[in-house]
Design a protein around this motif. Structure first.
Motif, short mmCIF file in Angstrom:
data_model
loop_
_atom_site.label_atom_id
_atom_site.label_comp_id
_atom_site.label_asym_id
_atom_site.label_seq_id
_atom_site.Cartn_x
_atom_site.Cartn_y
_atom_site.Cartn_z
N ASP A 60 10.80 0.47 -31.08
CA ASP A 60 9.58 1.28 -31.19
C ASP A 60 9.89 2.77 -31.26
O ASP A 60 9.00 3.59 -31.05
N HIS A 61 11.11 3.12 -31.56
CA HIS A 61 11.45 4.54 -31.65
C HIS A 61 10.79 5.15 -32.89
O HIS A 61 10.77 4.54 -33.96
N PRO A 62 10.22 6.36 -32.76
CA PRO A 62 9.52 6.97 -33.91
C PRO A 62 10.40 7.18 -35.13
O PRO A 62 9.90 7.20 -36.26
N ARG A 63 11.69 7.31 -34.95
CA ARG A 63 12.57 7.56 -36.09
C ARG A 63 13.00 6.29 -36.81
O ARG A 63 13.56 6.38 -37.91
N LEU A 64 12.75 5.14 -36.20
CA LEU A 64 13.13 3.89 -36.84
C LEU A 64 12.08 3.52 -37.89
O LEU A 64 10.90 3.33 -37.56
N LEU A 65 12.50 3.45 -39.15
CA LEU A 65 11.59 3.14 -40.26
C LEU A 65 10.39 4.08 -40.26
O LEU A 65 9.24 3.66 -40.45
N SER A 66 10.65 5.37 -40.04
CA SER A 66 9.57 6.34 -39.87
C SER A 66 8.75 6.55 -41.12
O SER A 66 7.60 7.00 -41.05
#
Length: 210
Positions: A120-126
């Motif tokens: 759920d990190h914002p940079r993952l598949l942002s």
């Protein structure tokens, strides 16, 4: 007894990290923080009281199924929040079931938190997005529909599914998955320069007025 207390403490810490440090910090929904913590502590309490080596497996599966049905039928939540909900439930089960080696359930709790923090990190598949879009045209051709969506969304469409094609009212309802196009440096610089140029005379006017 000491092992049980250790696992209870570990579960509470893990539930707080999941609900506050991960979910609330990123999504700011207070009502679901209450739900995650309540489900976690409730499952933990019931599992500790009723859990024994004879009924542990059946108890875990039963609680997992019953609570998921109750919660998922009570209101509509996103798939991301479903993942947080089941993670909170899993933490309670892992912390409440009997264990001879406490490092195993504690490690599993850490694994759950690690996976949720990364997934759920914002940079993952942002740049990936999903929307349900209604177009004021009845477009039956998928290739043309893709071109229309890309022009209006300023993005690259990766997948689309027509949900409703209304030939009478001339509308198309489509579920679209798309990827945002990166803003070029030249465009960004030009926009910044134009904005600065447009606001400069006002600044000068204010200075002279003073």
């Amino acid at each position: 007894m000491n092992v049980t207390l250790l696992l209870i403490a570990a579960d509470i810490v893990a539930a707080v990290i999941l609900s506050l440090a991960l979910y609330y910090r990123r999504h700011r929904r207070r009502d679901l923080v209450v739900a995650f913590l309540g489900v976690n502590v409730g499952v933990l309490a019931v599992t500790v009281v009723l859990g024994s080596s004879e009924v542990a497996v059946g108890l875990g599966l039963g609680l997992f199924g019953v609570l998921s049905i109750i919660r998922l039928r009570s209101s509509e939540i996103s798939q991301r929040e479903v993942a947080y909900y089941f993670s909170s439930l899993a933490l309670g089960l892992v912390g409440g079931l009997p264990a001879t080696e406490p490092w195993i359930p504690v490690s599993l709790m850490g694994l759950v938190l690690l996976v949720m923090a990364i997934a759920d990190h914002p940079r993952l598949l942002s740049h990936s997005r999903q929307q349900t879009v209604q177009i004021d045209r009845a477009v039956a051709d998928e290739a043309e529909l893709r071109r229309v969506l890309e022009a209006r969304l300023h993005a690259t469409v990766t997948s689309l599914t027509v949900q409703h094609l209304d030939l009478v009212d001339d509308t198309t309802l489509v579920d679209v998955r798309y990827r945002l196009r990166p803003v070029s440096t030249t465009t960004a610089t030009a926009t910044t320069t134009a904005t600065a140029t447009a606001t400069a005379p006002d600044s000068l006017t204010l200075e002279r007025t003073r």
